[in-house]
Design a protein around this motif. Structure first.
Motif, PDB file in Angstrom:
ATOM      1  N   ASP A  55      -1.397  -0.069  -4.557  1.00  0.00           N
ATOM      2  CA  ASP A  55      -1.453   1.377  -4.805  1.00  0.00           C
ATOM      3  C   ASP A  55      -1.004   1.687  -6.238  1.00  0.00           C
ATOM      4  O   ASP A  55      -1.613   2.473  -6.941  1.00  0.00           O
ATOM      5  CB  ASP A  55      -0.545   2.130  -3.837  1.00  0.00           C
ATOM      6  CG  ASP A  55      -0.963   1.927  -2.391  1.00  0.00           C
ATOM      7  OD1 ASP A  55      -2.145   1.599  -2.163  1.00  0.00           O
ATOM      8  OD2 ASP A  55      -0.110   2.090  -1.505  1.00  0.00           O
ATOM      9  N   PHE A 111       6.947  -6.038  -5.669  1.00  0.00           N
ATOM     10  CA  PHE A 111       6.550  -4.630  -5.713  1.00  0.00           C
ATOM     11  C   PHE A 111       5.327  -4.343  -6.577  1.00  0.00           C
ATOM     12  O   PHE A 111       4.839  -3.216  -6.602  1.00  0.00           O
ATOM     13  CB  PHE A 111       7.739  -3.748  -6.129  1.00  0.00           C
ATOM     14  CG  PHE A 111       8.747  -3.645  -5.029  1.00  0.00           C
ATOM     15  CD1 PHE A 111       8.564  -2.739  -3.996  1.00  0.00           C
ATOM     16  CD2 PHE A 111       9.841  -4.487  -4.977  1.00  0.00           C
ATOM     17  CE1 PHE A 111       9.465  -2.666  -2.941  1.00  0.00           C
ATOM     18  CE2 PHE A 111      10.744  -4.423  -3.932  1.00  0.00           C
ATOM     19  CZ  PHE A 111      10.555  -3.517  -2.912  1.00  0.00           C
ATOM     20  N   LYS A 117      -5.928   3.127   5.015  1.00  0.00           N
ATOM     21  CA  LYS A 117      -5.068   2.743   6.131  1.00  0.00           C
ATOM     22  C   LYS A 117      -3.580   2.985   5.869  1.00  0.00           C
ATOM     23  O   LYS A 117      -2.721   2.296   6.425  1.00  0.00           O
ATOM     24  CB  LYS A 117      -5.277   1.272   6.518  1.00  0.00           C
ATOM     25  CG  LYS A 117      -6.692   0.959   6.979  1.00  0.00           C
ATOM     26  CD  LYS A 117      -6.683  -0.202   7.968  1.00  0.00           C
ATOM     27  CE  LYS A 117      -8.060  -0.532   8.479  1.00  0.00           C
ATOM     28  NZ  LYS A 117      -8.816  -1.423   7.610  1.00  0.00           N
ATOM     29  N   ILE A 136       5.192  -2.521   2.198  1.00  0.00           N
ATOM     30  CA  ILE A 136       5.733  -1.787   1.056  1.00  0.00           C
ATOM     31  C   ILE A 136       4.820  -0.664   0.592  1.00  0.00           C
ATOM     32  O   ILE A 136       5.255   0.249  -0.083  1.00  0.00           O
ATOM     33  CB  ILE A 136       6.074  -2.700  -0.147  1.00  0.00           C
ATOM     34  CG1 ILE A 136       4.830  -3.354  -0.693  1.00  0.00           C
ATOM     35  CG2 ILE A 136       7.126  -3.730   0.199  1.00  0.00           C
ATOM     36  CD1 ILE A 136       5.057  -3.943  -2.065  1.00  0.00           C
ATOM     37  N   THR A 137       3.535  -0.722   0.958  1.00  0.00           N
ATOM     38  CA  THR A 137       2.649   0.368   0.570  1.00  0.00           C
ATOM     39  C   THR A 137       2.512   1.395   1.684  1.00  0.00           C
ATOM     40  O   THR A 137       1.771   2.366   1.539  1.00  0.00           O
ATOM     41  CB  THR A 137       1.251  -0.151   0.191  1.00  0.00           C
ATOM     42  OG1 THR A 137       0.731  -0.884   1.298  1.00  0.00           O
ATOM     43  CG2 THR A 137       1.301  -1.038  -1.034  1.00  0.00           C
ATOM     44  N   GLY A 138       3.216   1.176   2.794  1.00  0.00           N
ATOM     45  CA  GLY A 138       3.184   2.159   3.870  1.00  0.00           C
ATOM     46  C   GLY A 138       1.869   2.187   4.622  1.00  0.00           C
ATOM     47  O   GLY A 138       1.277   3.246   4.825  1.00  0.00           O
ATOM     48  N   ARG A 139       1.385   0.998   5.003  1.00  0.00           N
ATOM     49  CA  ARG A 139       0.136   0.942   5.781  1.00  0.00           C
ATOM     50  C   ARG A 139       0.421   0.376   7.162  1.00  0.00           C
ATOM     51  O   ARG A 139       1.440  -0.256   7.394  1.00  0.00           O
ATOM     52  CB  ARG A 139      -0.879   0.039   5.082  1.00  0.00           C
ATOM     53  CG  ARG A 139      -1.409   0.631   3.815  1.00  0.00           C
ATOM     54  CD  ARG A 139      -2.494  -0.255   3.251  1.00  0.00           C
ATOM     55  NE  ARG A 139      -3.182   0.408   2.172  1.00  0.00           N
ATOM     56  CZ  ARG A 139      -2.774   0.389   0.918  1.00  0.00           C
ATOM     57  NH1 ARG A 139      -1.695  -0.262   0.589  1.00  0.00           N
ATOM     58  NH2 ARG A 139      -3.446   1.035  -0.006  1.00  0.00           N
ATOM     59  N   GLU A 156       2.544  -6.599   1.605  1.00  0.00           N
ATOM     60  CA  GLU A 156       1.763  -5.534   0.965  1.00  0.00           C
ATOM     61  C   GLU A 156       1.644  -4.327   1.901  1.00  0.00           C
ATOM     62  O   GLU A 156       1.880  -3.193   1.498  1.00  0.00           O
ATOM     63  CB  GLU A 156       0.375  -6.083   0.609  1.00  0.00           C
ATOM     64  CG  GLU A 156      -0.632  -5.022   0.202  1.00  0.00           C
ATOM     65  CD  GLU A 156      -0.868  -4.943  -1.288  1.00  0.00           C
ATOM     66  OE1 GLU A 156      -0.455  -5.871  -2.007  1.00  0.00           O
ATOM     67  OE2 GLU A 156      -1.461  -3.954  -1.731  1.00  0.00           O
ATOM     68  N   THR A 190       3.511   1.401  -4.674  1.00  0.00           N
ATOM     69  CA  THR A 190       3.869   0.024  -5.011  1.00  0.00           C
ATOM     70  C   THR A 190       2.623  -0.848  -4.883  1.00  0.00           C
ATOM     71  O   THR A 190       1.601  -0.414  -4.353  1.00  0.00           O
ATOM     72  CB  THR A 190       4.932  -0.537  -4.041  1.00  0.00           C
ATOM     73  OG1 THR A 190       4.456  -0.336  -2.713  1.00  0.00           O
ATOM     74  CG2 THR A 190       6.268   0.148  -4.204  1.00  0.00           C
TER      75      THR A 190
END
Lengths: 290, 238
Positions: free
Chosen positions: B85, A273, B8, A285-288, A282, B82
Motif C-alpha cells: 500500500d 514495513f 481486500k 500489516i496492510t490490514g487485509r 503483508e 505499509t
C-alpha cells in the motif's frame, strides 16, 4: 507447570546447543522466513512449543534476540506473541495448565533449568505490563522495592541513588523529584507506566519485556515511552509486544510476525514495513483479510 | 511477495481510496499521452491552433498533479499505509511528477510549433520528430498499461525502448547539425526542431522513470540509476 527440557541442554554448553553456522535464512514450508537468528544473541530460543491444557498455543518457534536490540512482536489477537513473551522470564509458570517445552538460553544459561531460581531470573529479565501497575506505595518505595529485596543497596544513600538514576532513565525524575513520597498511584497513566519502567530498570536487568506498554496511554505519553525505549536500548535488550504497527515500525530494529501460534517472519523492521517477505505478514500489516 | 493484492482491505474505504489513486493517475496519463500526440502533430503540420490547445491542456495537467498529490497526502495521513500500500502511494506521487514533467515537455514542443508556424519550416528533422514522437507515445501507453496490470515484464520492455529513443535522438542531432552548417540562415528554425527532439528524448527518460517506479511498486526494490541489464539480473536473482 511442567517444564520439559531437552536433556542435552543440561549437559552441554551453549556452543553445542547452538551450532555457530546456524542458517541465516530459512524458507522451507512452515519454517519462519527472514532472519530469526542473530550473530550475538542475548537470548536464544529453540523449538519452543507451548500448550494450555490440550490446546497448543505456540508451534515450534526458533528465535534469537540480539544484544541491545529492540525486537517487536506483532500479530493478531491470540497469535501467541504475549504467550511467547511471557515464556522469556517464566511468567507462564504461574499458569497451572501451561506447559512450555524447548530451550530458552539467556547468555549461556538455560532459564528453564530445574535449578534455575526464578527470582534472580526476573531481576535479569524484567517486565512491563499493558496496564500500569504501581505498588500501592510511594513513588520512592515503588522503585526502591526491587533493589531492596535483591540486596543491591546496603546503605540509604546507595538506595537514593538507584532511585534517582532509575527515575532519570525512565524520564520521570524531573516530574516527580519534589514528591517522591506521595503515592505512585496518584500519578497520571503515562507517568505510572514510566514509574513501572523505572521500577523494572532499578534492579539492573539485562532484558526488558514489554507487553503492550502503551495501549492504555494517550499519544503524548506514548511518544515519551517510545523515546524512552530508544534510550534504554543503549543499555538493555528489549522485546516488545504491540498491537500498534506504527509503534513497532518506529521503535524496533527487527519485527517478528506471529500467526496462529507460528512465527511466520522475522526481518529487519524496515524490510517488514516496506516489503515483507511473507504473504501473511503483508496481509496483516496492510490490514487485509488473511 | 510476488503478487500484489491491492484490494481486500478490512476497510473497504481504503480499497476505494487506493483504487481512486490508480484511476486518477491513469486518467492523467491519458491526458498527457494525448498532449504528446497533439504536440508532435502540431510540429509536423505547423499547426499553431493545435499547439495552442496543447499549451492550454497543460493547466489541466497541473491541476491533476496537485489534486493527486493531495489525495496521496490524505491516504498517508489517514491510513498510514505499509508495504505494498505504501509503495502504491509513493509510486503514484512519483509517477504524477514524471507525468507533469512530460506535459511540460509537450508544452515546449507546442511552443516550437508556433515558432515554426510563424518563421517558416526547418530544412529537415520532421521525419525524425514524427518517428521519435510515435516511439515515446507508444512507450508511455505501454508504461501506463504496465502500471494498470502491475506487469514487470512490460515495464522492463519500456525501459529497454528508451535506449532506442536515445540512439535516434543522437543520430537526428547529427543530421540537424549538418543542415545548420550547410545553411546558417536556417539555424534558428533548425534549433526549433532540435529542441523538439530534445523534449521527446526527455519524455522518453520520464517514461523510463515510470517503468522503474512500477518495478519498485511490484517488486519492492529500488532500481533507479541502474542499467536495464542490471535491473533484469536483479529481478531474475530475487
Amino acid at each position: 507447570m511442567e517444564a520439559v527440557i531437552q536433556k542435552k541442554s543440561e549437559k552441554q554448553g551453549i556452543d553445542e546447543v547452538m551450532p555457530s553456522n546456524e542458517p541465516q535464512d530459512i524458507q522451507v514450508g512452515d519454517k519462519t522466513v527472514g532472519k530469526p537468528f542473530a550473530d550475538n544473541p542475548k537470548m536464544a530460543m529453540r523449538n519452543v512449543n507451548v500448550h494450555y491444557g490440550d490446546k497448543q498455543a505456540i508451534f515450534d518457534v526458533n528465535l534469537d534476540i540480539a544484544k541491545n536490540e529492540v525486537i517487536a512482536m506483532i500479530g493478531p489477537s491470540g497469535c501467541g506473541k504475549s504467550t511467547f513473551l511471557r515464556c522469556l522470564n517464566r511468567m507462564n509458570d504461574t499458569i497451572e495448565s501451561c506447559r512450555v517445552t524447548g530451550q530458552f538460553i539467556l547468555d549461556d544459561q538455560d532459564i528453564y533449568h530445574p535449578k534455575q531460581d526464578i527470582v534472580p531470573l526476573r531481576a535479569r529479565v524484567g517486565m512491563v505490563f499493558q496496564k500500569p501497575n504501581p505498588f500501592p506505595k510511594s513513588i520512592y518505595e515503588n522503585v526502591a522495592y526491587g533493589p531492596k529485596i535483591h540486596g543491591l543497596a546496603s546503605r540509604r544513600v546507595e538506595l537514593d541513588e538507584i532511585v534517582e538514576v532509575s527515575l532519570r532513565k525512565a524520564g520521570l525524575w524531573e516530574e516527580v523529584k519534589d514528591r517522591l513520597h506521595s503515592a505512585g498511584t496518584g500519578l497520571s497513566g503515562g507517568q505510572q507506566q514510566r514509574l513501572c519502567i523505572a521500577r523494572s530498570i532499578a534492579v539492573s536487568p539485562e532484558v526488558i519485556l514489554m507487553d503492550e506498554p502503551c495501549s492504555a496511554l494517550d499519544p503524548i505519553a506514548t511518544a515519551k515511552i517510545e523515546e524512552l525505549i530508544a534510550e534504554l536500548k543503549q543499555n538493555f535488550t528489549i522485546a516488545i509486544v504491540t498491537h500498534s504497527m506504527q509503534q513497532a515500525a518506529r521503535v524496533s530494529d527487527r519485527t517478528a510476525y506471529f500467526h496462529l501460534g507460528k512465527l511466520i517472519e522475522v526481518n529487519d523492521t524496515k524490510r517488514v514495513f516496506t516489503n515483507p517477505e511473507h504473504d501473511l505478514t503483508e496481509a496483516y500489516i496492510t490490514g487485509r483479510f488473511g | 511477495m510476488d503478487k500484489l493484492h491491492l484490494d481486500k482491505h478490512i476497510s473497504q474505504q481504503f480499497d476505494m481510496d487506493l483504487e481512486q489513486l490508480q484511476t486518477k493517475l491513469l486518467e492523467m496519463g491519458g491526458v498527457v499521452e494525448q498532449q504528446i500526440i497533439d504536440a508532435v502533430k502540431s510540429i509536423e503540420n505547423a499547426d499553431s491552433q493545435l499547439a495552442e490547445k496543447v499549451i492550454q491542456v497543460e493547466d489541466d495537467v497541473d491541476l491533476r498533479e496537485v489534486a493527486l498529490d493531495e489525495d496521496c497526502t490524505m491516504v498517508l495521513a489517514c491510513r498510514q499505509p505499509t508495504a505494498s500500500d505504501l509503495r502504491m502511494v509513493l509510486t503514484v506521487t512519483k509517477m504524477t511528477r514524471d507525468l507533469e514533467r512530460m506535459g511540460d515537455e509537450a508544452q515546449k514542443i507546442a511552443k516550437m510549433a508556433i515558432s515554426l508556424h510563424n518563421n517558416g519550416a526547418a530544412p529537415g528533422g520532421y521525419e525524425e520528430a514524427r518517428h521519435m514522437g510515435a516511439l515515446v507515445q507508444q512507450m508511455l501507453r505501454s508504461a501506463l498499461d504496465a502500471f494498470a496490470r502491475l506487469n514487470v515484464e512490460q515495464a522492463l520492455e519500456v525501459a529497454r525502448a528508451d535506449k532506442q529513443v536515445d540512439r535516434e535522438y543522437k543520430s537526428a542531432m547529427r543530421e540537424i547539425m549538418t543542415y545548420m552548417m550547410e545553411d546558417p540562415r536556417s539555424i534558428s528554425r533548425s534549433m526549433n526542431i532540435l529542441w523538439t527532439l530534445r523534449s521527446l528524448e526527455r519524455i522518453g527518460d520520464h517514461t523510463r522513470n515510470i517503468a522503474e517506479h512500477i518495478i519498485f511498486l511490484v517488486k519492492g526494490y529500488d532500481v533507479r540509476h541502474q542499467s536495464v541489464a542490471d535491473i533484469e539480473n536483479k529481478i531474475k536473482g530475487a
